[in-house]
Every structure is written in C-alpha cells, then in structure tokens.
Design an enzyme around this catalytic site. Sequence first.
Site, PDB file in Angstrom:
ATOM      1  N   GLY A 129      17.941 -22.870 -17.267  1.00 23.65           N
ATOM      2  CA  GLY A 129      17.331 -22.056 -18.375  1.00 23.65           C
ATOM      3  C   GLY A 129      17.113 -23.343 -19.170  1.00 23.65           C
ATOM      4  O   GLY A 129      17.099 -24.337 -18.144  1.00 23.65           O
TER       5      GLY A 129
ATOM      6  N   ARG B 167      17.202 -35.974 -15.082  1.00 30.24           N
ATOM      7  CA  ARG B 167      18.265 -34.447 -15.554  1.00 30.24           C
ATOM      8  C   ARG B 167      18.980 -34.728 -16.762  1.00 30.24           C
ATOM      9  O   ARG B 167      20.103 -35.558 -16.712  1.00 30.24           O
ATOM     10  CB  ARG B 167      19.503 -34.068 -14.164  1.00 30.24           C
ATOM     11  CG  ARG B 167      18.788 -33.590 -12.734  1.00 30.24           C
ATOM     12  CD  ARG B 167      19.924 -33.482 -12.389  1.00 30.24           C
ATOM     13  NE  ARG B 167      20.570 -34.540 -11.780  1.00 30.24           N
ATOM     14  CZ  ARG B 167      21.456 -35.685 -11.718  1.00 30.24           C
ATOM     15  NH1 ARG B 167      22.293 -34.917 -10.401  1.00 30.24           N
ATOM     16  NH2 ARG B 167      21.780 -36.417 -11.065  1.00 30.24           N
TER      17      ARG B 167
ATOM     18  N   GLU C 235       8.758 -38.039 -14.856  1.00 31.04           N
ATOM     19  CA  GLU C 235      10.168 -38.326 -14.774  1.00 31.04           C
ATOM     20  C   GLU C 235      11.407 -37.082 -13.856  1.00 31.04           C
ATOM     21  O   GLU C 235      10.791 -35.998 -14.073  1.00 31.04           O
ATOM     22  CB  GLU C 235      10.372 -38.710 -16.058  1.00 31.04           C
ATOM     23  CG  GLU C 235      11.480 -38.734 -16.245  1.00 31.04           C
ATOM     24  CD  GLU C 235      12.164 -39.802 -16.224  1.00 31.04           C
ATOM     25  OE1 GLU C 235      12.105 -41.023 -16.211  1.00 31.04           O
ATOM     26  OE2 GLU C 235      12.963 -39.725 -15.187  1.00 31.04           O
TER      27      GLU C 235
ATOM     28  N   LEU D 226      22.372 -24.020  -5.336  1.00 31.45           N
ATOM     29  CA  LEU D 226      22.887 -22.996  -4.582  1.00 31.45           C
ATOM     30  C   LEU D 226      24.014 -22.486  -5.490  1.00 31.45           C
ATOM     31  O   LEU D 226      24.460 -21.515  -5.117  1.00 31.45           O
ATOM     32  CB  LEU D 226      23.739 -22.737  -2.986  1.00 31.45           C
ATOM     33  CG  LEU D 226      21.852 -23.205  -2.035  1.00 31.45           C
ATOM     34  CD1 LEU D 226      23.005 -22.870  -0.928  1.00 31.45           C
ATOM     35  CD2 LEU D 226      21.236 -22.249  -2.294  1.00 31.45           C
TER      36      LEU D 226
ATOM     37  N   THR E 201       5.981 -31.052 -23.745  1.00 33.91           N
ATOM     38  CA  THR E 201       4.348 -30.173 -23.004  1.00 33.91           C
ATOM     39  C   THR E 201       5.444 -28.688 -22.877  1.00 33.91           C
ATOM     40  O   THR E 201       5.636 -28.193 -21.511  1.00 33.91           O
ATOM     41  CB  THR E 201       4.385 -30.492 -21.710  1.00 33.91           C
ATOM     42  OG1 THR E 201       5.099 -31.346 -21.238  1.00 33.91           O
ATOM     43  CG2 THR E 201       3.098 -31.837 -21.873  1.00 33.91           C
TER      44      THR E 201
ATOM     45  N   CYS F 100      12.919 -27.177 -19.354  1.00 32.38           N
ATOM     46  CA  CYS F 100      12.263 -27.879 -18.094  1.00 32.38           C
ATOM     47  C   CYS F 100      11.265 -26.623 -17.226  1.00 32.38           C
ATOM     48  O   CYS F 100      10.637 -26.271 -17.415  1.00 32.38           O
ATOM     49  CB  CYS F 100      12.474 -28.795 -17.946  1.00 32.38           C
ATOM     50  SG  CYS F 100      13.571 -30.150 -18.574  1.00 32.38           S
TER      51      CYS F 100
HETATM   52  C1  UGA Z   1      15.281 -29.966 -14.318  1.00 36.31           C
HETATM   53  C2  UGA Z   1      15.451 -30.978 -13.346  1.00 36.31           C
HETATM   54  O1  UGA Z   1      16.918 -30.758 -12.423  1.00 36.31           O
HETATM   55  C3  UGA Z   1      14.862 -32.664 -13.129  1.00 36.31           C
HETATM   56  O2  UGA Z   1      15.116 -33.127 -11.441  1.00 36.31           O
HETATM   57  C4  UGA Z   1      13.379 -32.574 -13.771  1.00 36.31           C
HETATM   58  O3  UGA Z   1      13.365 -33.833 -14.511  1.00 36.31           O
HETATM   59  C5  UGA Z   1      13.960 -31.763 -15.480  1.00 36.31           C
HETATM   60  O4  UGA Z   1      14.645 -30.433 -15.036  1.00 36.31           O
HETATM   61  C6  UGA Z   1      13.097 -32.286 -16.009  1.00 36.31           C
HETATM   62  O5  UGA Z   1      11.796 -31.902 -15.855  1.00 36.31           O
HETATM   63  O6  UGA Z   1      12.549 -32.785 -17.503  1.00 36.31           O
HETATM   64  P1  UGA Z   1      17.831 -29.760 -15.921  1.00 36.31           P
HETATM   65  O7  UGA Z   1      17.011 -29.338 -16.855  1.00 36.31           O
HETATM   66  O8  UGA Z   1      17.841 -31.106 -16.642  1.00 36.31           O
HETATM   67  O9  UGA Z   1      16.407 -30.957 -15.033  1.00 36.31           O
HETATM   68  O10 UGA Z   1      18.950 -29.619 -16.121  1.00 36.31           O
HETATM   69  P2  UGA Z   1      19.518 -28.656 -14.293  1.00 36.31           P
HETATM   70  O11 UGA Z   1      20.036 -29.620 -14.064  1.00 36.31           O
HETATM   71  O12 UGA Z   1      18.159 -28.961 -13.237  1.00 36.31           O
HETATM   72  O13 UGA Z   1      19.520 -27.804 -14.453  1.00 36.31           O
HETATM   73  C7  UGA Z   1      18.623 -26.337 -14.959  1.00 36.31           C
HETATM   74  C8  UGA Z   1      19.293 -25.191 -15.312  1.00 36.31           C
HETATM   75  O14 UGA Z   1      19.867 -24.330 -13.733  1.00 36.31           O
HETATM   76  C9  UGA Z   1      20.557 -24.892 -15.770  1.00 36.31           C
HETATM   77  O15 UGA Z   1      19.934 -23.703 -16.439  1.00 36.31           O
HETATM   78  C10 UGA Z   1      21.396 -25.025 -15.114  1.00 36.31           C
HETATM   79  O16 UGA Z   1      22.757 -24.093 -15.299  1.00 36.31           O
HETATM   80  C11 UGA Z   1      20.816 -24.081 -13.670  1.00 36.31           C
HETATM   81  N1  UGA Z   1      21.126 -24.375 -12.536  1.00 36.31           N
HETATM   82  C12 UGA Z   1      21.374 -25.235 -11.704  1.00 36.31           C
HETATM   83  C13 UGA Z   1      22.295 -22.784 -11.811  1.00 36.31           C
HETATM   84  O17 UGA Z   1      21.849 -21.792 -12.290  1.00 36.31           O
HETATM   85  N2  UGA Z   1      22.032 -23.421 -10.506  1.00 36.31           N
HETATM   86  C14 UGA Z   1      22.816 -24.758 -10.005  1.00 36.31           C
HETATM   87  O18 UGA Z   1      22.780 -24.739  -8.482  1.00 36.31           O
HETATM   88  C15 UGA Z   1      22.289 -25.635 -10.557  1.00 36.31           C
END
Ligand code: UGA
Length: 436
Positions: free
Chosen positions: A259, A149, A146, A252, A85, A262
Amino acid sequence: MRMSVIGCGYLGAVHAAAMASIGHDVIGIDVDDRKVAALSDGTAPFFEPQLVELLRQGLESGRLRFSNSMADARGARVHFVAVGTPQVTGGHAADLRFVDAAIRELLPHLGDGDVVAGKSTVPVGTAARLSEIIAPSGATLVWNPEFLREGWAVHDTLTPDRIVVGVPAGPDGAAAADVLAEVYAPAIAGGTPYLVTDLATAELVKGAANAFLATKISFINAMAEIAEASGADVALLADALGYDSRIGRRYLGSGIGFGGGCLPKDIRAFAARAEELGRGEAVGFLREVDKINLRRRDRAVQLVIDALGGMVFGRRIAVLGAAFKPFSDDIRDSPALEVAVRLRGLGADVVVTDPAAIDNARRMHPQLGYAQGRDEALQDADAVVVVTEWDEYRREMSPVHAAGLVRRQIIIDGRNCLDSAAWRAAGWDYRGMGRR
Ligand code: UGA
C-alpha cells in the site's frame, strides 16, 4: 551550492534537510503555510526517523530555510521539484497538476544557466514537455528520480543505491549533469553509482523500479494463494527462493500486500501511460499485480471471519497496525486500515492501535475504535489481527502475556511476521496468510 526544493512533503522535506546536512544552502518552498511554519520550527509534519534531528541541525547552521514564496527560489543554482503526483480522480493516470503549477510559478524566477531537477514520479514524456516550457528562461531541465523509502528516507537520501540523472542532449545537458554531480559529491565519493541518461530513461527507471518491486510482492502473494490451496507454506517457500541470489529474499514478504502513497498509484500510472503510448499489452501484467494485491485484503478479512466461526458481528477484534508499513505514520492506501474498516463494516467491534499512525487513522476513520497501547487493544479481544509488522508486535509481543489479556486466543498474522510455533505452543489458534 545554493538550491531550492519546491514541495516539502515526504520527498522534499527530507531532500532539503539532507542537502543542507552535506553543506548546501537550501530554501524549501511549499504552498502550505502550516507545513512551512512547522518545518521552520524544526518540527516534521509527518513521522520519519532522523528527520527532526537533521532539520534542527540545518536550521541552526543557517543553511536551511523554508518559505511559502516561490520568489525565494531566485538565485539558486539548482531547483529541485518534489511535489506530489497523485492518482487522478476517476482514473488510473498520474495527476500532473502540481508539477505543472510548480514549473509555471517557478518560471519567472529562473535565471540563465539554472538547473531545474525534477524529482517527482512522472509518466515518461513529462520531462520533454516541461523542457519546452522552461527553455525560454535559459535554464536546463533534468530528471533526477528519487528512490527513498518512507521510514528510511534520511538514510536512502544520504546513501542511495544509485543516483540517476536524465539530461537533454547537447552541452547544456552535459553541464547540468556536472552540476548535479557536484550536488551529490559526497555520495558519489562514497561509491554511489552516478548514471547519466536521457530524460525518458530517467523517468522510466523510477516507474520500472516501483513496478518491479510491486510485481515481486504480488508474485509471492500469488504463491500464497497456491500455498493456501495446496497446503504448502509460503513463508518457507520465500526463504527457499530467496537463497537463490538471482531471486533474493527482499520484497518476498507475503501477507496483506503493498500500500502507501507510491507503489499502488505508480503501477496504475505506469500502465495508463503505456496505454497512451500504444504499448498497454507490454505491462498488462501490472493489472494482475494490482488485483493479486487487492485480493490479499479480502483474504485477510475472510481469515478472521473463518477463525471466528463465520461471523464477526459484535466480536471484539484487536487490529495491530494502521500504517501501511512500520516506521511510518502514513495511512495512504494502507492495507492494514482497509482490513480494519471492512471488519467494522461487518459489525465487528474493532480496536485499532499503532505506535505512530493513530492520529492520522482516527481523522480519516472516526468510526473505528482506537487504543493507545498494544495491551489496551488486546484486552478482551475475540481475535487479534497483526497487519503492520512493527517491532512492538513482531518481536516484543509475548504470546504468553497476550494470552492473559484476550478473551479468545485467536491470532491472524497478516504479515507472516510472527513465530507461529511460539504462538501455537502458548495455546493460540495461529493463522498466517498462505502458511500451514
Ligand atoms: C517505495 C519504494 O520502495 C521506493 O524505492 C520508492 O522511492 C517509493 O516507493 C516511492 O516511489 O516514493 P515506500 O512506498 O516507502 O517505497 O515503501 P516500501 O518499503 O517499498 O513498501 C511498500 C509496501 O509494500 C508496504 O505496504 C509494505 O508493507 C509492502 N511490502 C514490502 C510487502 O508487502 N512485502 C515486502 O516484501 C515488502
């Protein structure tokens, strides 16, 4: 249980393989012939730890198959819809084209008593609309968001924090909730909470969860802006805040921000849907969350310019990381790559490296220079920028060894993931984001 999984991207491919691994008989369906061929061959079309092993086990057991024909969904008890989506072109809303097409094509193959379980991230209200479309088939539509990550997809699918199933009111909804409980029996037996809700709540849980995570990241990045103006250190601040169990240290992590495929598009779609519902004000803060996030990319570029005395033109800059996060080759809306592209746009001689995402990055941005390994990227660099916190950079890169490769010892830590004292002790001009 016999089940189909429609859409074999990050979500669907992992879901199909995980369901086969717990004993179900699974057919994964996708319109992309190349993807179907790769998956049928036990090859993952993207980098995801543990997925290849799970795929191969499933294929060998005979419980996992892939097909490009929707007709192969016929006879399955549950049909998971896991198509993408994305954000619509020219707007913030979610593009439901693929979900609508999947339901339309599945419809002729549905039988009385089948359960269609939506897994895609959709705006609240979508499930109620789709329910009406599938009602004549005698199947029941439920929503089963879902939360996996990328990089942890197999782990998160097999041992989720919770399972949420939104069902329609009445006996069909209750029966469908029982079917889904059977699907997820191993996780539920292992203690995973199983929450049965109405359709709208299940859709909202997903949007709200991603909105909360994005807000937490942007909150700490907003504090980084204040820290920059006041001489405080945001990483220490995050540690101190995190010890409060009501706040918690996870998400945090300050730096160049979030990015991927999602969080950015999901917060925009969430706000767009709230507007449609006449409640735009309620989530107006998500626009700020988005803006704070995007400002961090500007800030990282500015830090590099400042460190190089005001000009990057012609300077060789090693960019460590291209993926939007470690353990992934996904470059969708990657802050890391955006920083690299902007520096290149300013005339820098940018050399990008990444343990998994170079091929994807090169396809999308052939104008950038690439190096296979870290040391090759560091060679003769005027500045080093860490933008994805892979272990290869965070843990395994020695400041002393790196000093022997570069032209100038300048390092910008875009993820606040390095030991600043160790780098400074080795003679580096270390600059973090919101750090002293
Ligand atoms: C995210 C959610 O964490 C999942 O629960 C969800 O299922 C998924 O989107 C989705 O909607 O499909 P994801 O996009 O795989 O998962 O990645 P994350 O680990 O959440 O990280 C997202 C972004 O945030 C990354 O760019 C990461 O570097 C950044 N981030 C994460 C930070 O800048 N700081 C943090 O403390 C954590």
